[in-house]
Design a protein around this motif. Structure first.
Motif, PDB file in Angstrom:
ATOM      1  N   GLU A 189       3.609   1.808  16.092  1.00  0.00           N
ATOM      2  CA  GLU A 189       2.656   1.669  14.987  1.00  0.00           C
ATOM      3  C   GLU A 189       1.380   2.465  15.234  1.00  0.00           C
ATOM      4  OE1 GLU A 189       3.230   0.539  12.082  1.00  0.00           O
ATOM      5  OE2 GLU A 189       5.204  -0.254  12.578  1.00  0.00           O
ATOM      6  N   TYR A 190       0.899   2.490  16.474  1.00  0.00           N
ATOM      7  CA  TYR A 190      -0.302   3.282  16.752  1.00  0.00           C
ATOM      8  C   TYR A 190      -0.055   4.768  16.529  1.00  0.00           C
ATOM      9  CZ  TYR A 190      -3.102  -0.542  18.714  1.00  0.00           C
ATOM     10  OH  TYR A 190      -3.844  -1.687  18.884  1.00  0.00           O
ATOM     11  N   ARG A 191       1.112   5.249  16.923  1.00  0.00           N
ATOM     12  CA  ARG A 191       1.414   6.669  16.700  1.00  0.00           C
ATOM     13  C   ARG A 191       1.446   6.985  15.210  1.00  0.00           C
ATOM     14  NH1 ARG A 191       2.630   9.405  21.245  1.00  0.00           N
ATOM     15  NH2 ARG A 191       3.438   8.260  23.048  1.00  0.00           N
ATOM     16  N   LYS A 192       2.038   6.104  14.441  1.00  0.00           N
ATOM     17  CA  LYS A 192       2.065   6.302  12.989  1.00  0.00           C
ATOM     18  C   LYS A 192       0.657   6.226  12.413  1.00  0.00           C
ATOM     19  CE  LYS A 192       6.763   4.564  12.239  1.00  0.00           C
ATOM     20  NZ  LYS A 192       7.591   3.477  11.633  1.00  0.00           N
ATOM     21  N   ALA A 193      -0.144   5.295  12.916  1.00  0.00           N
ATOM     22  CA  ALA A 193      -1.523   5.156  12.430  1.00  0.00           C
ATOM     23  C   ALA A 193      -2.325   6.419  12.683  1.00  0.00           C
ATOM     24  CB  ALA A 193      -2.195   3.956  13.099  1.00  0.00           C
ATOM     25  N   VAL A 194      -2.223   6.957  13.891  1.00  0.00           N
ATOM     26  CA  VAL A 194      -2.955   8.182  14.232  1.00  0.00           C
ATOM     27  C   VAL A 194      -2.529   9.321  13.324  1.00  0.00           C
ATOM     28  CG1 VAL A 194      -3.264   9.958  16.001  1.00  0.00           C
ATOM     29  CG2 VAL A 194      -3.416   7.541  16.624  1.00  0.00           C
ATOM     30  N   ALA A 195      -1.226   9.488  13.130  1.00  0.00           N
ATOM     31  CA  ALA A 195      -0.723  10.593  12.306  1.00  0.00           C
ATOM     32  C   ALA A 195      -1.223  10.487  10.864  1.00  0.00           C
ATOM     33  CB  ALA A 195       0.800  10.610  12.343  1.00  0.00           C
ATOM     34  N   TRP A 223       0.817  -1.208   0.000  1.00  0.00           N
ATOM     35  CA  TRP A 223       0.000   0.000   0.000  1.00  0.00           C
ATOM     36  C   TRP A 223       0.857   1.267   0.000  1.00  0.00           C
ATOM     37  CZ3 TRP A 223      -4.261  -2.249   3.577  1.00  0.00           C
ATOM     38  CH2 TRP A 223      -5.393  -2.559   2.807  1.00  0.00           C
ATOM     39  N   GLU A 224       1.941   1.243   0.740  1.00  0.00           N
ATOM     40  CA  GLU A 224       2.815   2.423   0.723  1.00  0.00           C
ATOM     41  C   GLU A 224       3.378   2.655  -0.673  1.00  0.00           C
ATOM     42  OE1 GLU A 224       4.703   3.439   5.003  1.00  0.00           O
ATOM     43  OE2 GLU A 224       5.645   1.749   3.973  1.00  0.00           O
ATOM     44  N   PRO A 232       2.640   6.897   1.489  1.00  0.00           N
ATOM     45  CA  PRO A 232       2.679   6.643   2.930  1.00  0.00           C
ATOM     46  C   PRO A 232       1.582   7.323   3.728  1.00  0.00           C
ATOM     47  CG  PRO A 232       4.373   8.222   2.324  1.00  0.00           C
ATOM     48  CD  PRO A 232       3.784   7.723   1.043  1.00  0.00           C
ATOM     49  N   ASP A 233       0.875   8.278   3.124  1.00  0.00           N
ATOM     50  CA  ASP A 233      -0.137   9.038   3.862  1.00  0.00           C
ATOM     51  C   ASP A 233      -1.566   8.648   3.514  1.00  0.00           C
ATOM     52  OD1 ASP A 233       1.852  10.511   5.175  1.00  0.00           O
ATOM     53  OD2 ASP A 233       1.958  11.975   3.539  1.00  0.00           O
TER      54      ASP A 233
END
Length: 223
Positions: A132-138, A98-99, A104-105
């Motif tokens: 991973e959660y921090r990246k997911a939220v962002a 997917w990236e 990536p966004d």
């Protein structure tokens, strides 16, 4: 039962007319897998999707975004069965695809990062889960906006990891952000709001803020 019968009939017909390796057979298998997953019949869902994946991968190419979706789905099915190492492999592959295909966004990247974090959480690898959660939220905030339910879900999951890591002040702050969004978007009577009040109460109990925790628990019960 009726829906499953229809899916199995369509699968049998396509296999008979097109042959067992045709991509449309793969699509029927994927549809059946989705139904079985929704019914919590995870072993059968895995078997169907494991047959579908090579057929659709062969037709679409291994880097296609739909193949990434299949791998993501397979990762969740494996996770549901406690096969966390195998789930991690599939979700990592989906993330890479997917990236590369979407950037990536993209919202799909945020979603698969949330799901990958679920696997790490189940493996009690809370450091990796937090990352991973921090990246997911962002990613999800950027792609979907701060009020989207997926953002609230990922942020609430992050808060639970922070609780496990004894990062209580930040865990409380994240749960309060989730509640603020849910109250605004869903209203005070929604089950997700009650769940968030309860989650916040658990953090407050860990912080020895028992009076505040009692208030949150009452709000959870009243919802």
């Amino acid at each position: 039962p009726e829906a499953e019968s229809l899916h199995r009939a369509a699968l049998a017909l396509r296999e008979e007319v097109l042959g067992p390796t045709h991509p449309e057979v793969g699509q029927s298998l994927n549809n059946l897998s989705n139904l079985l997953y929704a019914q919590a019949r995870f072993g059968e869902a895995e078997a169907a999707l494991s047959r579908a994946l090579p057929l659709l991968e062969g037709a679409l190419g291994p880097a296609h975004s739909e193949v990434a979706q299949l791998r993501s789905n397979l990762g969740l099915i494996l996770h549901a069965q406690g096969k966390h190492d195998a789930a991690e492999v599939e979700l990592r592959r989906a993330l890479e695809l997917w990236e590369a295909a979407l950037g990536p966004d993209h919202a799909n990247v945020g979603l698969v990062r949330n799901n990958l974090a679920l696997v790490y959480y189940a493996k009690e690898d809370y450091v990796a889960a937090e990352v991973e959660y921090r990246k997911a939220v962002a990613v999800q905030e950027k792609a979907l906006g701060v009020d989207h339910p997926n953002v609230a879900t990922s942020r609430g999951n992050l808060a639970q990891v922070l609780l496990e890591r004894d990062e209580l002040e930040e865990a409380e702050a994240e749960h309060r952000k989730v509640l603020a969004v849910q109250l605004r978007v869903l209203g005070p009577g929604h089950p997700d709001v009650a769940r968030s009040h309860n989650n916040l109460a658990q953090v407050l109990i860990a912080r020895q803020a028992h009076a505040e925790a009692e208030t949150e628990l009452r709000l959870a019960e009243s919802g």
